[in-house]
Design an enzyme around this catalytic site. Structure first.
Site, PDB file in Angstrom:
ATOM      1  N   LYS A 170      16.921  75.859   8.565  1.00 48.36           N
ATOM      2  CA  LYS A 170      18.277  75.777   8.025  1.00 48.36           C
ATOM      3  C   LYS A 170      18.304  75.116   6.642  1.00 48.36           C
ATOM      4  O   LYS A 170      19.219  75.348   5.869  1.00 48.36           O
ATOM      5  CB  LYS A 170      19.193  75.064   9.004  1.00 48.36           C
TER       6      LYS A 170
HETATM    7  C1  LIG Z   1      19.386  77.639  14.035  1.00 51.55           C
HETATM    8  C2  LIG Z   1      18.022  77.873  14.582  1.00 51.55           C
HETATM    9  C3  LIG Z   1      17.650  79.110  15.153  1.00 51.55           C
HETATM   10  C4  LIG Z   1      18.623  80.255  15.298  1.00 51.55           C
HETATM   11  O1  LIG Z   1      18.962  80.842  14.072  1.00 51.55           O
HETATM   12  P1  LIG Z   1      20.226  81.805  13.936  1.00 51.55           P
HETATM   13  O2  LIG Z   1      20.387  82.010  12.497  1.00 51.55           O
HETATM   14  O3  LIG Z   1      21.376  81.053  14.542  1.00 51.55           O
HETATM   15  O4  LIG Z   1      19.924  83.047  14.697  1.00 51.55           O
HETATM   16  C5  LIG Z   1      16.353  79.257  15.587  1.00 51.55           C
HETATM   17  N1  LIG Z   1      15.452  78.241  15.516  1.00 51.55           N
HETATM   18  C6  LIG Z   1      15.776  77.043  14.990  1.00 51.55           C
HETATM   19  C7  LIG Z   1      14.750  75.968  14.964  1.00 51.55           C
HETATM   20  C8  LIG Z   1      17.056  76.805  14.504  1.00 51.55           C
HETATM   21  O5  LIG Z   1      17.389  75.607  13.979  1.00 51.55           O
END
Ligand SMILES: *Cc1c(COP(=O)(O)O)cnc(C)c1O
Length: 479
Positions: A120
């Protein structure tokens, strides 16, 4: 470039919106999600030029891609923002998202070397700089209100800390995050970051955010905004690493690559879909879910069924524990043709059928098109994660986190011989130590600079699960 809503705005709202207008907005006024009116197509000459550029600078590749969608920020300003964001200091390597080979044709793409060790950061770090720039340009301020069960909150706080014109109020459920995740948020001492620990569960936090956002006079008076995963700027920032991964994994632009993506809210893999719509030679987009398999069910059957809270499982890949996939509407709109008729049908499906009966089933004809978009899917369980973490450690000496393990398990199952598959590494294992200890019998390695994180002084305020308490706190700038 102008933006439209997946549900087709009503006539009186149909003033063209540029990138900076939708940057600070959440949903479109009609409840839909913003998308560009069209996806720019990347021709062979441009792709060839980008391959050369990408080898020298991730930031310059990012600038090329972003500037196709952001036409209302002067190019030199945008270039400055992007260069300030994607640096070796912040992301650990000059490649920013380097590949790690596992076996022939199967590689990890590291997206989790930013400040909070989850993918993120890739988007949120840019968002922090874009928000600061745009708010200064407008002479405005913003109070960001969010709810988190882990990765989103810490990525947002680390992106917004110390930024002019922005305050963050992040709600988290009392005692529910991993000690490392908690420490990442609560150790921040910046005056503009406020950790509100709610005596309740994650759903209570989300309900409070909704209640505060639905109080329109309060929202307007205190300039409440969000940074949730439906924000188009976040999705756009993620498009870049699909190009970067492709160029690293191939020698020429005649080759095709598949991506396996640990998925929750469908933000990450939706960015892959956008890259593919732009003409990046992506063979398959492999959607990996955990036991919360809303998306896997859709890609197998054409039925999208939102889960009730009691049917949403708490798993060992918690950032994928979703009851509905908030970005999924964007893909459906594209699947249906990305035009006025598609908007009409999307409004029917998401605005009416989901509201009335909790889900929908596409017609056979509509569902048949899913394969043309390259999507396939699979599901992974706790036992799969533990086995995959163990196997990867034993065979390659690499420790992967539980989310990446879901991606690897499903990616391996659905990859095709002859096509390289990149599994997106979405977090580092240190964030989810308990599952690593279960799989390997020892603590995961701690990256340099994170020693003793859990021992730092913590700054947070515990409060009851009440939207009035949270509103009072925002009004007084408490915590
Ligand atoms: C947020 C997240 C996901 C999921 O990603 P999306 O964009 O919501 O599909 C997967 N793995 C980790 C470690 C995350 O923080």
């Amino acid at each position: 470039m102008n933006y439209l809503s997946t549900r087709g705005l009503p006539t009186q709202e149909r003033t063209p919106r540029g990138f900076s207008d939708i940057l600070l907005e959440g949903l479109a006024p009609d409840g839909g999600l913003y998308l560009p009116e069209r996806y720019p197509h990347i021709d062979a000459a441009t792709l060839a030029r980008w391959r050369v550029l990408a080898a020298a600078s991730y930031a310059d590749l990012a600038f090329e891609i972003l500037s196709l969608y952001i036409t209302d920020i002067p190019p030199e300003d945008l270039r400055g923002l992007v260069r300030k964001t994607y640096t070796t200091e912040v992301f650990g390597t000059p490649e920013i998202t380097p590949l790690k080979a596992l076996e022939p044709g199967l590689e990890l793409q590291a997206l989790s070397n930013g400040p909070t060790l989850a993918f993120k950061d890739m988007a949120m770090q840019l968002l922090g700089n874009l928000f600061e720039y745009e708010l200064a340009r407008r002479g405005e301020t913003l109070n960001i209100l969010g709810a988190t069960s882990g990765d989103t909150g810490s990525a947002a706080e680390h992106a917004m800390r110390g930024k002019e014109g922005v305050r963050v109020f992040m709600l988290s459920p009392h005692g529910r995050m991993s000690p490392f995740q908690q420490a990442q948020m609560f150790s921040l001492q910046d005056a503009n970051i406020h950790n509100l620990v709610i005596e309740g569960v994650f759903d209570d936090c989300q309900d409070i955010v909704k209640a505060v956002s639905n109080d329109l006079p309060f929202k307007r008076r205190h300039r409440i905004g969000t940074v949730n995963s439906i924000n188009w700027a976040r999705l756009l920032a993620q498009v870049v690493y699909y190009f970067a991964g492709y160029f690293q994994a191939t020698k020429t632009n005649d080759e095709r690559v598949s991506f396996a993506v640990p998925s929750g809210n469908f933000g990450n893999v939706c960015a892959g879909h956008v890259a593919r719509m732009m003409g990046l030679p992506i063979e398959r987009l492999i959607v990996a879910t955990n036991e919360n398999d809303v998306l896997d069910e859709f890609f197998r059957t054409g039925s999208y069924r939102v889960r009730a809270a009691c049917d949403t499982h708490e798993t060992s890949s918690p950032s994928m524990d979703i009851s509905k996939a908030s970005n999924f509407e964007r893909f459906v709109f594209d699947l249906l043709g990305h035009d006025a008729r598609a908007a009409e049908r999307t409004r029917q499906l998401f605005g009416e059928q989901i509201a009335n009966s909790g889900g929908f089933t596409l017609s056979a004809e509509e569902f048949a098109r899913v394969r043309e978009f390259g999507f396939v899917s699979g599901r992974s369980t706790h036992a799969d994660r533990v086995a995959t973490i163990r196997d990867t450690h034993a065979r390659f000496g690499i420790t992967i986190d539980p989310h990446t393990a879901d991606g690897l398990k499903v990616g391996r199952q659905l990859r095709q011989p002859g096509t390289t598959t990149l599994v997106l590494e979405t977090a580092l294992p240190i964030k989810f130590a308990a599952t690593i200890i279960e799989a390997l019998g020892h603590e995961p390695e701690r990256p340099a600079g994170y020693e003793g994180l859990e021992l730092l002084p913590k700054r947070f305020k515990v409060m009851p699960a009440s939207s009035e308490a949270v509103k009072a706190c925002i009004a007084e700038n408490c915590g």
